[in-house]
Design an enzyme around this catalytic site. Structure first.
Site, PDB file in Angstrom:
ATOM      1  N   GLY A 158       0.840  -1.169  -0.122  1.00 39.56           N
ATOM      2  CA  GLY A 158       0.255   0.025   0.070  1.00 39.56           C
ATOM      3  C   GLY A 158       0.860   1.282  -0.025  1.00 39.56           C
ATOM      4  O   GLY A 158       2.035   1.308  -0.500  1.00 39.56           O
ATOM      5  N   ARG A 159       0.340   2.392   0.583  1.00 36.97           N
ATOM      6  CA  ARG A 159       1.084   3.599   0.296  1.00 36.97           C
ATOM      7  C   ARG A 159       2.303   3.391   1.186  1.00 36.97           C
ATOM      8  O   ARG A 159       3.445   4.093   0.731  1.00 36.97           O
ATOM      9  CB  ARG A 159       0.252   4.807   1.084  1.00 36.97           C
ATOM     10  CG  ARG A 159      -0.791   5.132   0.220  1.00 36.97           C
ATOM     11  CD  ARG A 159      -1.589   6.537   0.720  1.00 36.97           C
ATOM     12  NE  ARG A 159      -2.775   6.966   0.274  1.00 36.97           N
ATOM     13  CZ  ARG A 159      -3.961   6.413   0.694  1.00 36.97           C
ATOM     14  NH1 ARG A 159      -3.743   5.681   1.609  1.00 36.97           N
ATOM     15  NH2 ARG A 159      -4.833   6.882   0.115  1.00 36.97           N
ATOM     16  N   ILE A 160       2.220   2.997   2.348  1.00 34.79           N
ATOM     17  CA  ILE A 160       3.652   2.803   3.228  1.00 34.79           C
ATOM     18  C   ILE A 160       4.540   1.900   2.581  1.00 34.79           C
ATOM     19  O   ILE A 160       5.742   2.145   2.542  1.00 34.79           O
ATOM     20  CB  ILE A 160       3.293   2.583   4.740  1.00 34.79           C
ATOM     21  CG1 ILE A 160       2.262   3.540   5.467  1.00 34.79           C
ATOM     22  CG2 ILE A 160       4.448   2.551   5.545  1.00 34.79           C
ATOM     23  CD1 ILE A 160       1.468   3.461   6.638  1.00 34.79           C
ATOM     24  N   ARG A 180      -2.335  -8.376  -1.948  1.00 35.20           N
ATOM     25  CA  ARG A 180      -3.448  -9.032  -2.485  1.00 35.20           C
ATOM     26  C   ARG A 180      -3.387  -9.052  -3.850  1.00 35.20           C
ATOM     27  O   ARG A 180      -4.288  -9.880  -4.516  1.00 35.20           O
ATOM     28  CB  ARG A 180      -4.708  -8.478  -1.678  1.00 35.20           C
ATOM     29  CG  ARG A 180      -5.253  -9.244  -0.266  1.00 35.20           C
ATOM     30  CD  ARG A 180      -6.206  -8.445   0.431  1.00 35.20           C
ATOM     31  NE  ARG A 180      -5.646  -7.061   0.569  1.00 35.20           N
ATOM     32  CZ  ARG A 180      -6.664  -6.113   1.040  1.00 35.20           C
ATOM     33  NH1 ARG A 180      -7.750  -6.299   1.515  1.00 35.20           N
ATOM     34  NH2 ARG A 180      -6.047  -4.952   1.293  1.00 35.20           N
ATOM     35  N   ARG A 240       1.815  -4.068  12.361  1.00 32.73           N
ATOM     36  CA  ARG A 240       1.038  -4.581  13.384  1.00 32.73           C
ATOM     37  C   ARG A 240       1.500  -5.885  14.071  1.00 32.73           C
ATOM     38  O   ARG A 240       2.085  -6.935  13.290  1.00 32.73           O
ATOM     39  CB  ARG A 240      -0.379  -4.995  13.376  1.00 32.73           C
ATOM     40  CG  ARG A 240      -1.238  -3.939  12.920  1.00 32.73           C
ATOM     41  CD  ARG A 240      -1.388  -3.058  14.470  1.00 32.73           C
ATOM     42  NE  ARG A 240      -2.373  -1.700  14.332  1.00 32.73           N
ATOM     43  CZ  ARG A 240      -2.042  -0.408  13.992  1.00 32.73           C
ATOM     44  NH1 ARG A 240      -0.464  -0.215  13.666  1.00 32.73           N
ATOM     45  NH2 ARG A 240      -2.713   0.544  13.742  1.00 32.73           N
ATOM     46  N   GLU A 269       0.840  -4.513  23.651  1.00 30.02           N
ATOM     47  CA  GLU A 269       1.171  -3.296  23.641  1.00 30.02           C
ATOM     48  C   GLU A 269       0.415  -2.589  24.821  1.00 30.02           C
ATOM     49  O   GLU A 269      -0.711  -2.466  24.974  1.00 30.02           O
ATOM     50  CB  GLU A 269       1.121  -2.575  22.359  1.00 30.02           C
ATOM     51  CG  GLU A 269       2.142  -2.914  21.361  1.00 30.02           C
ATOM     52  CD  GLU A 269       1.980  -2.528  19.994  1.00 30.02           C
ATOM     53  OE1 GLU A 269       1.050  -1.368  20.168  1.00 30.02           O
ATOM     54  OE2 GLU A 269       2.579  -2.734  19.103  1.00 30.02           O
ATOM     55  N   HIS A 287       5.802   1.286  19.362  1.00 26.83           N
ATOM     56  CA  HIS A 287       5.036   1.773  18.329  1.00 26.83           C
ATOM     57  C   HIS A 287       4.891   3.065  17.921  1.00 26.83           C
ATOM     58  O   HIS A 287       3.978   3.807  18.520  1.00 26.83           O
ATOM     59  CB  HIS A 287       3.797   0.983  18.766  1.00 26.83           C
ATOM     60  CG  HIS A 287       2.535   1.141  17.654  1.00 26.83           C
ATOM     61  ND1 HIS A 287       1.490   0.220  17.922  1.00 26.83           N
ATOM     62  CD2 HIS A 287       2.565   1.698  16.802  1.00 26.83           C
ATOM     63  CE1 HIS A 287       0.746   0.333  16.830  1.00 26.83           C
ATOM     64  NE2 HIS A 287       1.220   1.321  16.086  1.00 26.83           N
ATOM     65  N   ILE A 288       6.009   3.620  17.041  1.00 25.97           N
ATOM     66  CA  ILE A 288       5.996   5.086  17.395  1.00 25.97           C
ATOM     67  C   ILE A 288       6.454   5.734  15.919  1.00 25.97           C
ATOM     68  O   ILE A 288       7.084   6.844  15.623  1.00 25.97           O
ATOM     69  CB  ILE A 288       7.072   5.557  18.521  1.00 25.97           C
ATOM     70  CG1 ILE A 288       6.932   7.038  18.785  1.00 25.97           C
ATOM     71  CG2 ILE A 288       8.623   5.249  17.954  1.00 25.97           C
ATOM     72  CD1 ILE A 288       7.082   7.348  20.270  1.00 25.97           C
TER      73      ILE A 288
HETATM   74  C1  DGY Z   1      -1.134   3.680  12.628  1.00 24.76           C
HETATM   75  O1  DGY Z   1      -1.359   4.879  12.046  1.00 24.76           O
HETATM   76  O2  DGY Z   1      -1.869   2.843  12.443  1.00 24.76           O
HETATM   77  C2  DGY Z   1      -0.016   3.628  13.565  1.00 24.76           C
HETATM   78  O3  DGY Z   1       0.357   2.253  13.625  1.00 24.76           O
HETATM   79  C3  DGY Z   1      -0.312   4.026  14.848  1.00 24.76           C
HETATM   80  O4  DGY Z   1      -1.360   3.524  15.538  1.00 24.76           O
END
Ligand code: DGY
Length: 323
Positions: A158-160, A180, A240, A269, A287-288
């Site tokens: 996806g975008r990321i 997918r 995740r 977490e 998670h940052i």
């Molecule tokens: C998101 O944007 O989903 C990051 O993991 C922060 O929750």
């Protein structure tokens, strides 16, 4: 009269300031984000029309059922929405929105930082210096693995994932991906598509995870997937924690199957599995990945834009469900 909003998570001062200007806002003072029970109480006592939160709050079907009928929109300040039962929200006709698009670059920057730090032992070198150094390091000691020119597999393009691919190309890496669907050529940009995730793995010197969490991807990286990677591969996860079987990952990191891992996300977490903290070949962050000043403001503003749109009877910009 301004619409009533409950801001259930701690966010940037710019986002809080805007929320106060545009809404009759209850701002949770902390410490920490609101619990579900606190949110339900605050929304009910104020007859809130909107709730603003992040992925620290699990809005399952029971929580959504318990929200007062005044609530018309819920906006999560996150792109991921595996913490929301979207079907239940749809059943209650509560618009739900997320914040895609505004955090791609910073999240990919963080993934690349973890990749480089894991491969080139950034955290270990930092520890050597903080402990005073003062000894000779031989030419054959504390060696990392080369990044430039290697093959990177991206799970979730996806975008990321695509932002990560752009960074990897800057290191002359060969990009492989699984998602997918195959991407159109303008997004694929020469990356090799594998319809079968497991077939891609033996070709990945690096594996970077950018797929959504949730039931469909739970433990996708299990013992079998890890065993298919080349010996000495490096794994990065900024998506995740639920995608990974952490027992299998721990075994792969301690057996030498994996050279290293860079982990921003965990199954639990904030009380993550502390076994990972004992491993020198793991680089950790809490998670940052999206946490630059600019991006956290942009995420909060996007969530407020979504709320404003719904309360003005316009379509949400980033709806999680549509009629
Ligand atoms: C998101 O944007 O989903 C990051 O993991 C922060 O929750």
């Amino acid at each position: 009269m301004k619409p009533r909003l409950v801001l259930a998570c701690l966010t940037t001062s710019a986002v809080v300031a805007r929320a106060r200007v545009e809404f009759d806002a209850f701002i949770h003072p902390g410490p920490g984000d609101m619990t579900v029970a606190e949110l339900i109480r605050a929304a009910a006592s104020r007859q809130a029309q909107a709730i603003l939160f992040t992925n620290t709050l699990s809005l399952d079907a029971a929580a959504i059922a318990a929200l007062p009928t005044s609530v018309r929109v819920g906006a999560t300040i996150s792109v991921g929405f595996d913490h929301i039962d979207v079907e239940a929200a749809c059943g209650r006709r509560i618009a739900m929105t997320n914040t895609p698009g505004v955090l791609d670059e910073c999240t990919a920057d963080h993934a690349m930082m973890l990749l480089l730090a894991a491969a080139r032992r950034g955290a270990e070198y930092d520890r050597v210096m903080r402990q005073g150094w003062r000894y000779r390091i031989g030419q054959g000691e504390l060696l990392g693995v080369r990044v430039t020119g290697k093959r990177i597999g991206i799970l979730g393009m996806g975008r990321i994932g695509r932002a990560m691919a752009r960074r990897a190309r800057g290191f002359d890496m060969q990009v492989l991906y699984h998602g997918r669907r195959r991407l159109p050529p303008e997004h694929e940009l020469g990356a090799a598509y594998y319809a079968d995730f497991h077939q891609m793995l033996p070709h990945c010197d690096f594996l970077s995870i950018h797929a959504p969490g949730g039931a469909g991807t739970d433990k996708m990286i299990d013992g079998r997937a890890l065993s298919l990677l080349p010996d000495g591969a490096v794994l990065v996860n900024v998506a995740r924690g639920s995608l990974i079987d952490e027992d299998a990952l721990f075994a792969a990191l301690t057996s030498g199957k994996l050279f290293a891992a860079g982990l921003d996300v965990f199954r639990r977490e904030p009380d993550y599995d502390l076994r990972f903290a004992d491993l020198d070949n793991v680089v950790l962050s809490p998670h940052i990945a999206s946490a630059s000043r600019e991006t956290r403001d942009a995420m909060g503003f996007r969530a407020l834009d979504n709320i404003a749109a719904v309360l003005a009877d316009r379509p949400a910009i980033d709806p999680l469900w549509k009629d």
